[in-house]
Design an enzyme around this catalytic site. Structure first.
Site, PDB file in Angstrom:
ATOM      1  N   ASP A   1     -20.161  19.305  24.174  1.00  0.00           N
ATOM      2  CA  ASP A   1     -21.069  18.716  25.167  1.00  0.00           C
ATOM      3  C   ASP A   1     -21.426  17.313  24.694  1.00  0.00           C
ATOM      4  O   ASP A   1     -21.085  16.923  23.588  1.00  0.00           O
ATOM      5  CB  ASP A   1     -22.333  19.590  25.302  1.00  0.00           C
ATOM      6  CG  ASP A   1     -23.056  19.731  23.967  1.00  0.00           C
ATOM      7  OD1 ASP A   1     -23.892  18.868  23.661  1.00  0.00           O
ATOM      8  OD2 ASP A   1     -22.773  20.679  23.210  1.00  0.00           O
TER       9      ASP A   1
ATOM     10  N   GLU B   1     -17.584  31.057  18.282  1.00  0.00           N
ATOM     11  CA  GLU B   1     -16.882  29.985  17.570  1.00  0.00           C
ATOM     12  C   GLU B   1     -15.803  30.514  16.618  1.00  0.00           C
ATOM     13  O   GLU B   1     -14.852  29.817  16.310  1.00  0.00           O
ATOM     14  CB  GLU B   1     -17.884  29.155  16.739  1.00  0.00           C
ATOM     15  CG  GLU B   1     -18.872  28.389  17.592  1.00  0.00           C
ATOM     16  CD  GLU B   1     -19.971  27.760  16.744  1.00  0.00           C
ATOM     17  OE1 GLU B   1     -20.150  26.536  16.852  1.00  0.00           O
ATOM     18  OE2 GLU B   1     -20.651  28.480  15.992  1.00  0.00           O
TER      19      GLU B   1
HETATM   20  N1  SAH Z   1     -26.908  27.602  24.824  1.00  0.00           N
HETATM   21  C1  SAH Z   1     -26.430  28.142  23.586  1.00  0.00           C
HETATM   22  C2  SAH Z   1     -27.169  27.420  22.500  1.00  0.00           C
HETATM   23  C3  SAH Z   1     -26.578  27.566  21.181  1.00  0.00           C
HETATM   24  S1  SAH Z   1     -27.274  26.413  20.095  1.00  0.00           S
HETATM   25  C4  SAH Z   1     -26.648  29.630  23.576  1.00  0.00           C
HETATM   26  O1  SAH Z   1     -27.472  30.072  24.338  1.00  0.00           O
HETATM   27  O2  SAH Z   1     -25.962  30.352  22.836  1.00  0.00           O
HETATM   28  C5  SAH Z   1     -25.944  25.368  19.877  1.00  0.00           C
HETATM   29  C6  SAH Z   1     -25.016  25.668  18.735  1.00  0.00           C
HETATM   30  O3  SAH Z   1     -23.913  24.797  18.856  1.00  0.00           O
HETATM   31  C7  SAH Z   1     -25.607  25.391  17.373  1.00  0.00           C
HETATM   32  O4  SAH Z   1     -25.085  26.296  16.426  1.00  0.00           O
HETATM   33  C8  SAH Z   1     -25.206  23.933  17.082  1.00  0.00           C
HETATM   34  O5  SAH Z   1     -24.740  23.761  15.766  1.00  0.00           O
HETATM   35  C9  SAH Z   1     -24.101  23.620  18.079  1.00  0.00           C
HETATM   36  N2  SAH Z   1     -24.362  22.561  19.067  1.00  0.00           N
HETATM   37  C10 SAH Z   1     -23.500  22.281  20.088  1.00  0.00           C
HETATM   38  N3  SAH Z   1     -23.994  21.307  20.868  1.00  0.00           N
HETATM   39  C11 SAH Z   1     -25.196  20.942  20.347  1.00  0.00           C
HETATM   40  C12 SAH Z   1     -26.201  20.006  20.748  1.00  0.00           C
HETATM   41  N4  SAH Z   1     -26.058  19.274  21.843  1.00  0.00           N
HETATM   42  N5  SAH Z   1     -27.317  19.911  19.990  1.00  0.00           N
HETATM   43  C13 SAH Z   1     -27.475  20.686  18.886  1.00  0.00           C
HETATM   44  N6  SAH Z   1     -26.566  21.600  18.475  1.00  0.00           N
HETATM   45  C14 SAH Z   1     -25.424  21.737  19.192  1.00  0.00           C
END
Ligand code: SAH
Length: 258
Positions: free
Chosen positions: A222, A18
């Site tokens: 997403d 990010e």
């Molecule tokens: N699949 C990713 C998961 C990261 S967690 C990985 O393996 O790296 C998601 C991160 O993006 C968190 O820091 C949160 O703040 C943000 N985020 C984006 N979409 C989200 C969602 N649908 N629910 C919760 N957090 C989300």
């Protein structure tokens, strides 16, 4: 915001993807490691900043915010990253600037009202109006031409067609929301929530306790549904990271001109 320019403005993201584009633009940075996190102190657009990756989740974000305030004397904290869209018109590629932030997984009822942070009397923590207004203004400008910013291929791949800026409630919790059932439940419980992520409201709570301005700006990566994990990583590094750099740079440049 406190105008003392010898104190830094903090720019925080959860994950490297990010903030990577912004970190690459900090030429005179100094790295200071505290609590296992690297804090990068340097200048961007003439402003002293401290940039850091909080890591994912509310506790990680609260710890980071506390270090920023206590150790670095941050005069404001801006969180920039990605979030899942909840409101029907909040689409992938749009940007949400928070007006208020709430922890959707906090529930000490019946002792305290659902969502209220016990003993504070607040469930919804306000973002700083002046910083949020400025970020929303620069976001509108940045989003007006995604093809120039990202290139035609990336804009096409993610179908970034006329992305929009939204302002309103941002909700946070220690859950990656990745099923249609769960996002529907959140929409039902909190109909005015625009988007969901995992850090913002925790940082808002810490900043509230310390009386330091806070703002959050999130690119929608997403729709918090069954497809949420899809192209997540690629979207974050090729779209969200560049939006963050463009937004934060434009905002800091604006401050330098004041
Ligand atoms: N699949 C990713 C998961 C990261 S967690 C990985 O393996 O790296 C998601 C991160 O993006 C968190 O820091 C949160 O703040 C943000 N985020 C984006 N979409 C989200 C969602 N649908 N629910 C919760 N957090 C989300």
């Amino acid at each position: 915001m406190n105008e003392a320019t010898n104190l830094p403005i903090a720019i925080v993201s959860a994950m490297h993807e990010e903030l990577g584009a912004l970190l690459a633009q900090m030429p005179d940075e100094q790295r200071i490691t505290v609590g296992g996190r690297d804090f990068w102190v340097g200048h961007l657009q003439g402003q002293l900043i401290v940039a850091v990756l909080s890591r994912i989740g509310k506790v990680a974000a609260a710890t980071t915010a506390t270090v920023l305030l206590e150790r670095f004397g941050a005069r404001a904290i801006v969180f920039t990253g990605v979030a899942g869209g909840l409101a029907p018109d909040v689409r992938v590629g749009d940007v949400v600037v928070a007006t208020r932030l709430l922890q959707h997984d906090l529930d000490a009822s019946p002792i305290f009202p659902k969502y209220e942070v016990p003993l504070t009397g607040h469930a919804r923590f306000a973002a700083d109006t002046e910083i949020s207004d400025a970020l929303a203004a620069v976001a509108a400008d940045v989003l007006s031409d995604p093809v120039t910013l990202l290139g035609e291929k990336v804009a096409d791949d993610f179908a970034l067609d006329a992305p929009r800026v939204h302002r309103g409630l941002l909700i946070s919790g220690d859950r990656f929301v990745s099923t249609a059932a769960e996002s529907e439940a959140l929409r039902h419980a909190l109909p005015d929530a625009l988007a969901v992520e995992m850090e913002g409201a925790a940082v808002a709570q810490v900043c509230h306790d310390f009386g330091v301005p806070f703002a959050a700006v999130r690119t929608i990566s997403d729709r918090a549904d069954d497809a949420a994990h899809g192209d997540f990583t690629r979207f974050v590094s090729s779209v969200a990271s560049r939006y963050s750099l463009a937004l934060v740079s434009a905002w800091l440049a604006m401050l330098s001109q004041q």
